[in-house]
Design a protein around this motif. Structure first.
Motif, PDB file in Angstrom:
ATOM      1  N   GLY A  87      42.584  49.200  44.728  1.00 49.69           N
ATOM      2  CA  GLY A  87      42.949  47.671  44.844  1.00 49.69           C
ATOM      3  C   GLY A  87      42.715  46.993  45.917  1.00 49.69           C
ATOM      4  N   GLU A 110      35.586  48.487  40.276  1.00 54.88           N
ATOM      5  CA  GLU A 110      36.916  47.699  40.398  1.00 54.88           C
ATOM      6  C   GLU A 110      36.462  46.226  40.932  1.00 54.88           C
ATOM      7  N   ASP A 149      35.267  44.636  37.798  1.00 55.07           N
ATOM      8  CA  ASP A 149      36.425  44.368  36.899  1.00 55.07           C
ATOM      9  C   ASP A 149      37.397  43.002  37.350  1.00 55.07           C
ATOM     10  N   GLN A 150      37.612  43.092  38.480  1.00 49.98           N
ATOM     11  CA  GLN A 150      38.241  42.071  39.141  1.00 49.98           C
ATOM     12  C   GLN A 150      37.625  40.741  38.701  1.00 49.98           C
ATOM     13  N   LYS A 162      37.594  38.784  35.534  1.00 54.07           N
ATOM     14  CA  LYS A 162      38.855  37.920  35.338  1.00 54.07           C
ATOM     15  C   LYS A 162      39.226  36.886  36.052  1.00 54.07           C
ATOM     16  N   PHE A 163      38.533  36.577  37.120  1.00 57.10           N
ATOM     17  CA  PHE A 163      38.245  35.311  37.870  1.00 57.10           C
ATOM     18  C   PHE A 163      37.522  34.549  37.336  1.00 57.10           C
ATOM     19  N   GLU A 218      37.555  33.161  34.344  1.00 54.11           N
ATOM     20  CA  GLU A 218      38.499  32.110  33.616  1.00 54.11           C
ATOM     21  C   GLU A 218      38.898  31.007  34.450  1.00 54.11           C
ATOM     22  N   ARG A 261      38.756  26.269  33.989  1.00 50.31           N
ATOM     23  CA  ARG A 261      39.824  25.458  33.807  1.00 50.31           C
ATOM     24  C   ARG A 261      39.377  23.982  34.352  1.00 50.31           C
ATOM     25  N   LYS A 301      41.917  26.131  40.296  1.00 47.69           N
ATOM     26  CA  LYS A 301      42.976  26.562  41.580  1.00 47.69           C
ATOM     27  C   LYS A 301      43.911  27.331  41.436  1.00 47.69           C
ATOM     28  N   VAL A 302      44.218  28.413  41.977  1.00 47.87           N
ATOM     29  CA  VAL A 302      45.333  29.407  41.798  1.00 47.87           C
ATOM     30  C   VAL A 302      45.863  29.367  43.365  1.00 47.87           C
ATOM     31  N   THR A 306      46.992  31.906  45.256  1.00 47.83           N
ATOM     32  CA  THR A 306      47.138  33.189  45.686  1.00 47.83           C
ATOM     33  C   THR A 306      46.724  33.720  47.078  1.00 47.83           C
ATOM     34  N   LEU A 332      41.137  29.909  45.386  1.00 46.27           N
ATOM     35  CA  LEU A 332      42.266  30.772  45.713  1.00 46.27           C
ATOM     36  C   LEU A 332      43.234  30.145  46.711  1.00 46.27           C
ATOM     37  N   TYR A 385      40.033  38.335  47.267  1.00 42.04           N
ATOM     38  CA  TYR A 385      41.030  38.443  46.871  1.00 42.04           C
ATOM     39  C   TYR A 385      41.486  40.256  47.228  1.00 42.04           C
TER      40      TYR A 385
END
Lengths: 180, 311
Positions: free
Chosen positions: B5, B23, B26-27, B30-31, B33, B37, B41-42, B44, B72, B302
């Motif tokens: 991870g 990996e 896969d990550q 998911k980013f 999405e 929006r 912005k998230v 993290t 991020l 990330y």
């Protein structure tokens, strides 16, 4: 830390009854633009069940969404391994003016709910947000409480609450675990 | 070696294990999405500093990394060769030491010299992400290519991917060859003999000199840009002749599988390696590559942050 089973807190029927009651309580609020949002991973199947119950029995139409809080956690980089981030789906991409019920399996410190609230707000300004949980096990570290609760459980911090749901584990039950 | 991870650096795909490649992909899925929006912005990477150190020109890659960092909530700082002390004759090591003195968490490096990011990783206490080192590797481009293919085909294993163009000078081709062969892709390379390095088949690829044969039955055709800046001698007589023998047009594409994907890392020379109707046609996923690039780079940032902050 090895955990062993201390008690079965809820069996399948108790879970079913709890969700029926929560659905009725949500319906009693006479929601208009209701969105049920499950928190990954345990809250997602519970939100689905509440959604089905509301539609089939109480006739309340709700939208269904899910939220992954990994990127909003206050301890995102504390404690490994990093999980693969889950899916976030908000119907129509906005929560502006919606009435939101956030759904999770266990309410503990409240930090997950805090993160989920931050995530929700990124999708607009809901009219209100309420919280539904299957188990409230106490030990809050933030000023957060649930509006709809399946069962309230006395626990110690050394114990762990394990919610098993048919969609994930093949059976419905809630276990209380403690250090072996 | 990074823990599960996490990533300590992303220098190339040659030495990155297959599981770590999967990996990252896969990550990255998911980013995606977040980029759709309204509020993109998230929180993290709040408080982390990311330096975009581009000692060689770039538009798309630099912007992609910058947007990824900002989405991020990292503080991203851009620094390009022209107009910097780097252009005034400072060595890479001195520049790096000065950057390190400002305590960045992640440095994105593009450099004309092979191995520059590996060098930086040894001398600077920051996660280093290779954004292209000479003709060596461009790992994030290859990863976003794999992400785009997997998204469309649902898998990578067993697919036939034809990479056509200047293989010798292409870091994109090299990273894709390293990554794709690890994940079970059947990779074909094709170009004029002057653009195919001797011994390339040792990397596990099949070599073609005839584009029609290379494209036949392919699931993906990846066209490379003719890189005039990397060579002083012409490797082919002129653009028209290159286009005639190695350009992709609709007639040639008909030889590939019916659901073929056409890819290009950009910037493309329209009408040279790629005919306009193909570049804009239904097979083309060129702009999806650009969109996926942001999500993929978010995933890389990330994972690098996870490694540093969990230490």
């Amino acid at each position: 830390m090895v955990l062993k089973e201390k008690a079965i807190v809820m069996e399948a029927e108790a879970i079913r009854q709890a969700l029926i009651r929560i659905a009725d309580e949500i319906a009693a609020q006479r929601p208009e633009e209701l969105v049920l949002v499950g928190i990954h991973t345990g809250g997602v199947p519970l939100a689905r069940r509440l959604h089905a119950r509301l539609r089939e029995v109480t006739g309340v139409e709700a939208a269904l969404g899910m939220v992954d809080i990994t990127l909003y956690r206050d301890d995102v980089f504390v404690g490994l391994p990093q999980p693969i981030i889950g899916e976030t789906v908000i119907p129509e991409g906005t929560l502006n003016g919606k009435q939101v019920v956030l759904v999770d399996d266990v309410l503990y410190t409240g930090r997950t709910v805090r993160a989920a609230l931050d995530a929700l707000i990124d999708f607009g300004r809901p009219r209100w947000v309420k919280l539904a949980v299957l188990v409230d096990r106490g030990h809050r570290e933030l000023p957060i409480r649930a509006d709809f609760v399946g069962v309230t459980l006395e626990t110690t911090r050394q114990q762990s609450v394990n919610v098993q749901l048919e969609e994930v584990s093949g059976q419905d039950r809630v276990l209380l675990l403690e250090q072996a | 070696m990074a823990m599960h991870g996490t990533l300590d650096h992303l220098l190339g795909l040659e030495l990155l294990p297959a599981e770590q490649i999967v990996e990252i992909l896969d990550q990255a899925d998911k980013f995606k999405e977040i980029n759709q929006r309204k509020i993109k912005k998230v929180p993290t990477l709040r408080g982390l500093t990311v330096i975009n150190f581009f000692a060689e020109n770039s538009t798309r890659t630099r912007m992609s990394f910058e947007i990824a960092g900002k989405r991020l909530s990292a503080d991203t700082v851009n620094f390009s060769a022209s107009g910097s002390s780097f252009a005034k004759g400072e060595t890479l090591l001195d520049t790096a030491k000065n950057l390190a003195a400002m305590h960045p968490d992640i440095i994105i490096l593009r450099h004309a010299m092979t191995g520059a990011p590996h060098f930086l990783a040894k001398h600077v206490d920051a996660a280093i992400v290779n954004a292209g080192d000479g003709a060596h590797e461009h790992p994030t481009q290859a990863l976003l290519d794999m992400m785009t293919i997997r998204e469309h085909k649902g898998r990578l294993k067993g697919l036939v991917v034809a990479i056509v163009g200047d293989i010798t000078n292409s870091r994109v081709a090299r990273s894709n060859i390293f990554g794709m062969t690890k994940l079970g892709v059947e990779v074909r390379v094709c170009g004029p003999a002057t653009m195919l390095p001797i011994g390339i088949e040792r990397l596990g690829v099949e070599v073609f000199h005839d584009i029609d044969r290379a494209v036949t039955g392919a699931d993906v055709v990846m066209m490379l840009r003719i890189q005039k800046e990397r060579t002083s001698d012409p490797l082919f007589p002129n653009d028209r002749e290159y286009s005639r023998f190695f350009g992709l047009n609709a007639r040639r594409l008909a030889l590939a599988k019916q659901d073929v994907l056409v890819m290009h890392p950009g910037p493309m020379n329209r009408g040279v390696e790629l005919a306009s109707d193909v570049a804009d046609g239904p097979w083309s996923v060129i702009l999806e590559q650009v969109s996926n690039g942001v999500a993929l780079r978010m995933a890389v940032l990330y994972l690098c942050a996870a490694q540093r902050l969990s230490e």
